[in-house]
Design a protein around this motif. Sequence first.
Motif, mmCIF file in Angstrom:
data_model
loop_
_atom_site.group_PDB
_atom_site.id
_atom_site.type_symbol
_atom_site.label_atom_id
_atom_site.label_comp_id
_atom_site.label_asym_id
_atom_site.label_seq_id
_atom_site.Cartn_x
_atom_site.Cartn_y
_atom_site.Cartn_z
ATOM 1 N N ALA A 100 -6.833 -8.582 -5.788
ATOM 2 C CA ALA A 100 -7.261 -7.180 -5.890
ATOM 3 C C ALA A 100 -7.208 -6.482 -4.541
ATOM 4 O O ALA A 100 -6.936 -5.283 -4.459
ATOM 5 N N TRP A 101 -7.469 -7.246 -3.463
ATOM 6 C CA TRP A 101 -7.453 -6.653 -2.128
ATOM 7 C C TRP A 101 -6.022 -6.501 -1.598
ATOM 8 O O TRP A 101 -5.628 -5.445 -1.126
ATOM 9 N N CYS A 102 -5.242 -7.562 -1.680
ATOM 10 C CA CYS A 102 -3.910 -7.584 -1.055
ATOM 11 C C CYS A 102 -2.902 -6.674 -1.760
ATOM 12 O O CYS A 102 -1.959 -6.200 -1.135
ATOM 13 N N VAL A 103 -3.096 -6.411 -3.040
ATOM 14 C CA VAL A 103 -2.119 -5.625 -3.785
ATOM 15 C C VAL A 103 -2.186 -4.145 -3.443
ATOM 16 O O VAL A 103 -1.248 -3.387 -3.730
ATOM 17 N N LYS A 104 -3.268 -3.705 -2.802
ATOM 18 C CA LYS A 104 -3.460 -2.275 -2.575
ATOM 19 C C LYS A 104 -2.433 -1.684 -1.604
ATOM 20 O O LYS A 104 -1.991 -0.548 -1.776
ATOM 21 N N VAL A 105 -2.052 -2.441 -0.560
ATOM 22 C CA VAL A 105 -1.118 -1.888 0.431
ATOM 23 C C VAL A 105 0.254 -1.606 -0.185
ATOM 24 O O VAL A 105 0.755 -0.478 -0.097
#
Length: 333
Positions: free
Chosen positions: A70-75
Amino acid sequence: SPPPPPHPFLSFFSPYVNTLNGLVSSSKLSDPDIDVPVMLGFFALFVFLYILEFFVQPNMHLATKSDRHAWCVKVPSQLHAFLCTIFGWACILDPEMWANPISASSPSAILGCHVISGYMLADLISVLVHFEDEGLPFLVHAIFSFLPYFTSLYTGTLRTFCGSALIAETSTMTLNYRLLAMQTGRSKNKVYDLNQAMFFLTFIFVRIIICFCFLTPHFFTMLYSNLTSPGTSDWRTMAVGNLEVNSDVPVGFWVLMLSVFVVMNCLNSFWALSMVKIALGIKRKSKSSSRAKKAPASKGQKNQAKRILTLPNLFVYGPVALLFPEDGDDKKV
């Protein structure tokens, strides 16, 4: 006879459209001879940004698999949405798209198709790996987003028309801020509420009003004109809808595009209806999803918004860390 002049509304935006097309053309990234390499280049870029975020952030390996994803996919998601928004509006405001939707192929449309094809290929792999978190709707979304753009690139057909649908990603930018604020314990403040309203309004405007109410009828008129026109190998203009017809386009291509329009419009309508129900306070009496079952953000999760701001993630995490106060700090707004 010469084509009619563009609508005054479209003419007003011609400097934006022409300038962007000129910049893309000068970059050579819209060269049809390198379609696949450019698409794979964007695929590699999005995968690299996903992996980079995992390694540059401290203690990321201590988070759960779901939280890491969920965190890494945002960029990559935010970069993709930003690029698609720029190219999508350049396509839908291009008079050529409305006059000759089959053959229109602007530099912005080609590069936009590269961007979304590369991203959706990476997204498809990501959804398969994290299927328990993403679910069937997002798998369908990834498949039916990749197929039309890649097919359009490969066949050279409907490039600017498909590029116009990229405006749907305009709402994704506010969605990413919303999800990140929820994940980091910054969802109980006025800035979050404003972002919620912007997400709802942009979603309804670009995905329902424009894509569903304008682009879809335009497509069906074009589909009818092409499938009912007499056989010809020449480009010509039909009286019905004044749309371009080319019988050399295989029927299978139209079937694929028809399937995409039906599936994507159903998905967007379903999501829009869900947001309307939430806005009206209507709760569904059904089993909650795994996403809805998540506990409130822990102290460790709240600190995630204070992680290292690198150049790739600055425009994703920076606004959340700076503008969204932590829960309990409403008075700061």
